[in-house]
Write a protein that holds these residues in place. Structure first.
Motif, PDB file in Angstrom:
ATOM      1  N   ALA A  75       0.048   4.217  -0.130  1.00 60.16           N
ATOM      2  CA  ALA A  75      -0.507   5.286   0.713  1.00 60.16           C
ATOM      3  C   ALA A  75      -0.020   5.187   2.154  1.00 60.16           C
ATOM      4  O   ALA A  75      -0.136   6.151   2.921  1.00 60.16           O
ATOM      5  N   SER A  76       0.552   4.032   2.517  1.00 67.24           N
ATOM      6  CA  SER A  76       0.929   3.840   3.923  1.00 67.24           C
ATOM      7  C   SER A  76       2.115   4.711   4.321  1.00 67.24           C
ATOM      8  O   SER A  76       2.283   5.021   5.504  1.00 67.24           O
TER       9      SER A  76
ATOM     10  N   ASP B  13      -3.763  17.020   6.903  1.00 70.49           N
ATOM     11  CA  ASP B  13      -4.691  16.823   5.782  1.00 70.49           C
ATOM     12  C   ASP B  13      -3.985  16.693   4.444  1.00 70.49           C
ATOM     13  O   ASP B  13      -4.629  16.369   3.435  1.00 70.49           O
TER      14      ASP B  13
ATOM     15  N   ASP C 160       0.842  -1.204   0.000  1.00 72.93           N
ATOM     16  CA  ASP C 160       0.000   0.000   0.000  1.00 72.93           C
ATOM     17  C   ASP C 160       0.875   1.250   0.000  1.00 72.93           C
ATOM     18  O   ASP C 160       1.409   1.643   1.040  1.00 72.93           O
TER      19      ASP C 160
ATOM     20  N   ALA D  93      -1.714  14.512   3.728  1.00 74.27           N
ATOM     21  CA  ALA D  93      -1.246  13.144   3.490  1.00 74.27           C
ATOM     22  C   ALA D  93      -1.899  12.563   2.228  1.00 74.27           C
ATOM     23  O   ALA D  93      -1.217  11.962   1.384  1.00 74.27           O
ATOM     24  N   GLY D  94      -3.203  12.725   2.091  1.00 77.89           N
ATOM     25  CA  GLY D  94      -3.911  12.188   0.931  1.00 77.89           C
ATOM     26  C   GLY D  94      -3.476  12.848  -0.370  1.00 77.89           C
ATOM     27  O   GLY D  94      -3.070  12.151  -1.315  1.00 77.89           O
TER      28      GLY D  94
ATOM     29  N   ALA E 209       0.632   8.122   5.095  1.00 79.07           N
ATOM     30  CA  ALA E 209      -0.304   7.939   6.215  1.00 79.07           C
ATOM     31  C   ALA E 209       0.448   7.850   7.548  1.00 79.07           C
ATOM     32  O   ALA E 209      -0.041   8.341   8.571  1.00 79.07           O
ATOM     33  N   ARG E 210       1.644   7.259   7.522  1.00 82.11           N
ATOM     34  CA  ARG E 210       2.426   7.145   8.768  1.00 82.11           C
ATOM     35  C   ARG E 210       3.070   8.471   9.158  1.00 82.11           C
ATOM     36  O   ARG E 210       3.671   8.572  10.236  1.00 82.11           O
ATOM     37  N   CYS E 211       2.987   9.476   8.273  1.00 80.02           N
ATOM     38  CA  CYS E 211       3.519  10.816   8.578  1.00 80.02           C
ATOM     39  C   CYS E 211       2.384  11.809   8.801  1.00 80.02           C
ATOM     40  O   CYS E 211       2.575  13.016   8.652  1.00 80.02           O
ATOM     41  N   ARG E 212       1.227  11.305   9.151  1.00 77.27           N
ATOM     42  CA  ARG E 212       0.075  12.193   9.334  1.00 77.27           C
ATOM     43  C   ARG E 212       0.315  13.174  10.487  1.00 77.27           C
ATOM     44  O   ARG E 212      -0.278  14.268  10.507  1.00 77.27           O
TER      45      ARG E 212
ATOM     46  N   THR F 268       0.086  11.774  -1.319  1.00 77.23           N
ATOM     47  CA  THR F 268       0.128  10.421  -1.867  1.00 77.23           C
ATOM     48  C   THR F 268      -0.319  10.413  -3.321  1.00 77.23           C
ATOM     49  O   THR F 268       0.329   9.802  -4.181  1.00 77.23           O
TER      50      THR F 268
END
Lengths: 226, 226
Positions: B23-24, B35, B21, B37-38, B27-30, B41
């Motif tokens: 996106a992970s 906002d 994934d 992160a998405g 996501a782990r640096c959120r 990616t």
């Protein structure tokens, strides 16, 4: 990045996004599309380019009108638009995209200054013919070059070589104008002189090549050439 | 599109998006990205693919770790993120992307059923090594094939030919799994059997090829093969 460009004999323009506004097709259908005009333009264009690159990589060329229709079908499906009449209207409008406002004046000035002028486009000849017949374009281009002649899309080097071969000048004597960053970088890596018409203020690419100048509109290039 | 797949001897998986994934990482640096992160990616991935296609078309291959870093630099710039420590962290995390939850079980079941299993990825060997060393992956793959061996990215046919040559089976005996629609269509056009793991419910592509099956998660393929 704004020094005068010397030794140039031919000014060669990308078509879609550079001379002609591909957003104008969906914008003219705002009566039907409403708020979806913007997203449709963006996705249609993204898919059109993606399909041109993927098919070129696989040596599965088809003319750009098919690519354009395939991409529109994807975009309409993705946005939940099922409207065959709108599809036909959008594809028809793609043949009469509006030139950006400064285009006729820029072409006229460059021709008057003695430059040869040409288009080098992914578009098939049948798509380009009605575009260049528009007032202000017609009569100001010495050549309309389509990748259809080499049966592969930008950024394959055969495309940029087509300009060199067709115009009978060396790569370094061509100033290539593109609003598409990926096209500008590739043309530079090939060896053309390049003006990146960065209409939407995008960041620079991290790709081989480097445009000789970055401008917002084409008329800003006139002091570099005339 | 859900008939049992017969005559298959090898199951070959795309890596990024299919087994792992991507996106992970963001996501782990959120904690830092919030906002963004998405959007990061999405743009990082778009540019990574675009750069892989453009460089392949221009015959200017560089390993995928450079493509990935170049694309991240573009995406961070575009989103106004200037944070060298975050850049390093994201690139490190790309080496330990999380497998999708069903992956270890699917690989184990396919190996137990007698299939040869492999990865066929744009990733360079140095990027793939730590990914496949993760628990549940390690020991369940017979081969890890990188495009680095043929020095061009997907969707060039040499990439899919690499699977045929390396595994010693015919194209029609390979079941190729990809979550990337463009990859699934190209593999099908090449002649592989294809399962499109359409995790995000995208529309079908209008490209040459046609996947043999469309599923949402890889475990849904087990009834077709085991």
């Amino acid at each position: 990045m704004t020094g005068r460009l010397t030794g140039i004999r031919a000014c060669v323009f990308d078509a879609y996004g550079t001379l002609f506004d591909f957003a104008s097709a969906a914008a003219r259908c705002r009566d039907t599309l409403g708020d979806k005009a913007g997203p449709l333009t963006a996705l249609w264009r993204d898919k059109q380019l993606q399909y041109s690159w993927l098919r070129s990589l696989q040596d599965r060329y088809v003319p750009f009108d098919q690519i354009t229709a395939d991409a529109l079908d994807y975009a309409m499906h993705a946005l939940g638009i099922d409207d065959p009449a709108l599809r036909t209207r959008l594809l028809d409008l793609y043949l009469t995209l509006s030139p950006f406002p400064e285009v006729p004046g820029v072409l006229r000035r460059l021709v008057a200054a003695g430059y040869r002028t040409a288009i080098l486009s992914n578009g098939s000849p049948a798509m380009l013919a009605p575009l260049v017949a528009q007032p202000g374009i017609d009569g100001n281009l010495h050549a309309v070059l389509s990748v259809d002649e080499v049966r592969v899309f930008k950024t394959h080097p055969r495309v940029y070589q087509l300009a060199v071969d067709s115009l009978g000048v060396s790569a370094g004597e061509i100033c290539f104008f593109s609003a598409n960053a990926w096209d500008a970088w590739a043309a530079s890596a090939f060896g053309l002189r390049v003006v990146w018409c960065n209409r939407d203020a995008h960041p620079p690419e991290n790709l081989p090549g480097r445009p000789d100048a970055e401008l917002r509109t084409l008329d800003q290039a006139l002091p570099l050439l005339v």
